[in-house]
Design a protein around this motif. Structure first.
Motif, PDB file in Angstrom:
ATOM      1  N   VAL A  81       2.209  -1.835   8.067  1.00 48.29           N
ATOM      2  CA  VAL A  81       2.639  -3.171   7.663  1.00 48.29           C
ATOM      3  C   VAL A  81       2.820  -3.220   6.151  1.00 48.29           C
ATOM      4  CG1 VAL A  81       0.262  -4.046   7.466  1.00 48.29           C
ATOM      5  CG2 VAL A  81       2.108  -5.670   7.873  1.00 48.29           C
ATOM      6  N   CYS A  82       3.696  -4.119   5.699  1.00 46.56           N
ATOM      7  CA  CYS A  82       3.811  -4.389   4.275  1.00 46.56           C
ATOM      8  C   CYS A  82       3.343  -5.820   4.064  1.00 46.56           C
ATOM      9  CB  CYS A  82       5.257  -4.234   3.818  1.00 46.56           C
ATOM     10  SG  CYS A  82       5.463  -4.627   2.074  1.00 46.56           S
ATOM     11  N   GLU A  83       2.218  -5.968   3.383  1.00 45.34           N
ATOM     12  CA  GLU A  83       1.682  -7.304   3.132  1.00 45.34           C
ATOM     13  C   GLU A  83       2.127  -7.780   1.751  1.00 45.34           C
ATOM     14  OE1 GLU A  83      -2.455  -7.456   5.589  1.00 45.34           O
ATOM     15  OE2 GLU A  83      -2.559  -6.376   3.697  1.00 45.34           O
ATOM     16  N   ILE A  84       2.787  -8.937   1.722  1.00 41.10           N
ATOM     17  CA  ILE A  84       3.234  -9.513   0.456  1.00 41.10           C
ATOM     18  C   ILE A  84       2.258 -10.629   0.091  1.00 41.10           C
ATOM     19  CG2 ILE A  84       5.115 -10.738  -0.740  1.00 41.10           C
ATOM     20  CD1 ILE A  84       6.060  -7.982   0.027  1.00 41.10           C
ATOM     21  N   PHE A  85       1.397 -10.366  -0.873  1.00 40.43           N
ATOM     22  CA  PHE A  85       0.418 -11.361  -1.297  1.00 40.43           C
ATOM     23  C   PHE A  85       1.003 -12.184  -2.438  1.00 40.43           C
ATOM     24  CE2 PHE A  85      -2.264  -8.252   0.773  1.00 40.43           C
ATOM     25  CZ  PHE A  85      -3.212  -9.036   1.425  1.00 40.43           C
ATOM     26  N   THR A  86       0.936 -13.519  -2.286  1.00 38.38           N
ATOM     27  CA  THR A  86       1.548 -14.354  -3.310  1.00 38.38           C
ATOM     28  C   THR A  86       0.767 -15.656  -3.492  1.00 38.38           C
ATOM     29  OG1 THR A  86       3.644 -15.340  -4.003  1.00 38.38           O
ATOM     30  CG2 THR A  86       3.216 -15.299  -1.626  1.00 38.38           C
ATOM     31  N   ASP A  87       1.344 -16.604  -4.246  1.00 41.24           N
ATOM     32  CA  ASP A  87       0.615 -17.836  -4.567  1.00 41.24           C
ATOM     33  C   ASP A  87       0.798 -18.939  -3.528  1.00 41.24           C
ATOM     34  OD1 ASP A  87       3.233 -18.370  -5.134  1.00 41.24           O
ATOM     35  OD2 ASP A  87       2.884 -19.143  -7.152  1.00 41.24           O
ATOM     36  N   VAL A  88       1.571 -18.659  -2.479  1.00 42.77           N
ATOM     37  CA  VAL A  88       1.645 -19.584  -1.341  1.00 42.77           C
ATOM     38  C   VAL A  88       1.183 -18.783  -0.122  1.00 42.77           C
ATOM     39  CG1 VAL A  88       3.424 -21.186  -2.154  1.00 42.77           C
ATOM     40  CG2 VAL A  88       4.097 -19.016  -1.117  1.00 42.77           C
ATOM     41  N   ASP A  89       0.780 -19.489   0.957  1.00 43.24           N
ATOM     42  CA  ASP A  89       0.189 -18.731   2.056  1.00 43.24           C
ATOM     43  C   ASP A  89       1.172 -18.397   3.166  1.00 43.24           C
ATOM     44  OD1 ASP A  89       0.414 -21.256   2.998  1.00 43.24           O
ATOM     45  OD2 ASP A  89      -1.665 -21.492   3.631  1.00 43.24           O
TER      46      ASP A  89
END
Ligand code: ADP
Ligand code: ASP
Ligand code: MG
Length: 415
Positions: A177-185
């Motif tokens: 998997v590619c997890e994109i962590f950001t400032d919205v959920d």
């Protein structure tokens, strides 16, 4: 002496953390803890990071303070520095909590691109170096957004390009998997910072996400979605600061077709350019757009007015960042073809309605125009695709338009 063979039972995960997630040392330490958590669960982790906070914007502003038309090669030399700061710091943060980690730049991991500076396309990635570091139990930290040409020139992948680095590494490493962590959920029915009632989507198809991203939903870079679709990389968009599951970007299924409108997007990154009083004869459009294409300037919407007394105006939109260069090129072309001049307008925004269900439902465009007119918003340009309708409007109406459309299409409600 006995040798210990490490057995990995866990997954191979690529995690990408965006600028706001690594904006200061405290945040970098907290990202390190989150990465360590995944490693502690037995997963092999490759982390891709962006430049800290608004670093890239600051670098762009520095260049602008020197010249309005920076040389693209030098621009890349400048921009690529941002991500290098973060990888060093994150690797240190991981090491200081007891996790072996090693950082690499884009060129170091063999991320090879074409020669188009500031928006280079990835040609290939030789994952050997990453594989070797993972094999000895290290967490690998890679600088997003940057690569290298065949001849060793540093390139960048376009704004938001760390998403692409993440997805491309996930594809090259065959990650789970590619997890994109950001400032919205997650991915919402509209930018949650503009529409507070926007709803988080549990799943969204590659095609819809691609359309939303290319029409202004900055939560994912559009090229990264294109790449994810091509190689079937599952992308999970989620919050850096909260543990909850986010949005899965995945293959389309039948249930997705039933929803006519999935989301509303807006794009303030465009400019409208017009070439005035162009002689209306064959070959003119080819000359104008050929000249822009030769500079790798991508034009989006195009409108040519009805010709009066043998002259017409041609208007089109292009990325605001390319405006100054486009004006330079067009000034020469305008003279060549005998046009009256070139006018540019930055005060525009593109508003779009997106949904795969639009393939089988008519009338969305008409509804959209009616909603905008009810608020007295004038439409300057229109374009449609199979699953989207877009309008260019005056910039100051952006929020009003997005909220009105979100409301009228009833997107806050679960379908
Ligand atoms: P990062 O620095 O992590 O890459 P970005 O700023 O590039 O983060 O992307 C996250 C931002 O995308 C959010 O803060 C939000 O304002 C914006 N955004 C725009 N459209 C959407 C959408 N439909 N769903 C979620 N976020 C969106
Ligand atoms: N730092 C780059 C940018 O701001 C790349 C990224 O964050 O994805 O565009
Ligand atoms: Mg981003």
């Amino acid at each position: 002496r006995t040798s210990v063979r490490v057995m990995f039972t866990g997954l191979l995960i690529v995690q990408k953390y965006g600028g706001s997630s690594v904006a200061d040392p405290e945040k970098i330490k907290s990202v390190a803890r989150r990465v360590a958590e995944s490693a502690a669960q037995g997963h092999r982790v490759v982390v891709v990071v962006s430049a800290m906070g608004k670093t890239t914007d600051a670098l762009v502003a520095l260049a602008a303070a020197i010249t309005p038309t920076p040389d693209p090669r030098e621009m890349d030399m400048l921009l690529a520095t941002g991500e290098q700061v973060t990888i060093g710091l994150l690797a240190m943060a991981l090491q200081s909590i007891g996790y072996p980690a090693c950082s690499f730049t884009g060129p170091q991991v063999g991320l090879i691109t074409d020669e188009v500076h500031t928006k280079a396309r990835i040609r290939r990635i030789s994952a050997e170096r990453i594989g070797a570091a993972l094999a000895v139990g290290k967490i690998v930290v890679v600088a997003g957004f940057q690569g290298m040409t065949e001849t060793g020139e540093i390139t960048t992948l376009g704004r938001g390009g760390s998403d692409l680095t993440g997805v491309a590494l996930a594809a090259a490493l065959k990650a789970d998997v590619c997890e994109i962590f950001t400032d919205v959920d997650g991915v919402y029915t509209a930018d949650p910072n503009v529409v507070p009632e926007a709803r988080k989507l549990a799943r969204v198809s590659y095609d819809e996400m691609l359309e939303m991203a290319s029409l202004g939903a900055t939560v994912l870079q559009s090229r990264s979605v294109e790449f994810a679709k091509k190689y079937g990389v599952p992308v999970h968009v989620r919050s850096t600061f909260k543990p909850d599951p986010g949005t899965l970007v995945t293959r389309e299924d039948d249930s997705m077709e039933e929803v006519v409108v999935t989301g509303i997007t807006h794009d303030r990154g465009q400019a409208k350019v017009s070439i005035l009083r162009v002689p209306d004869r064959p070959g003119i459009a080819a000359q104008v757009f050929g000249a822009l294409g030769a500079q790798s300037i991508v034009v989006d919407m195009i409108v040519q007015n009805i010709s009066r007394d043998g002259f017409t105006d041609i208007s089109f939109t292009l990325p605001r960042a390319d405006r100054a260069r486009a004006e330079q090129v067009l000034a020469i072309v305008a003279k060549d073809i005998g046009a009256a001049g070139v006018a540019a307008d930055d005060r525009v925004a593109k508003i779009s309605v997106v949904g795969v269900g639009m393939r089988s439902h008519a009338g969305v465009a008409a509804q959209m125009f009616a909603i905008l007119s009810k608020d007295g918003i004038n439409i300057q340009m229109i374009s449609t695709s199979e699953i989207a309708v877009s309008c260019v409007i005056e910039d100051k109406y952006t929020e009003l338009a997005v909220r009105a459309l979100h409301d009228a299409f009833d997107l806050a409600k679960e379908p």
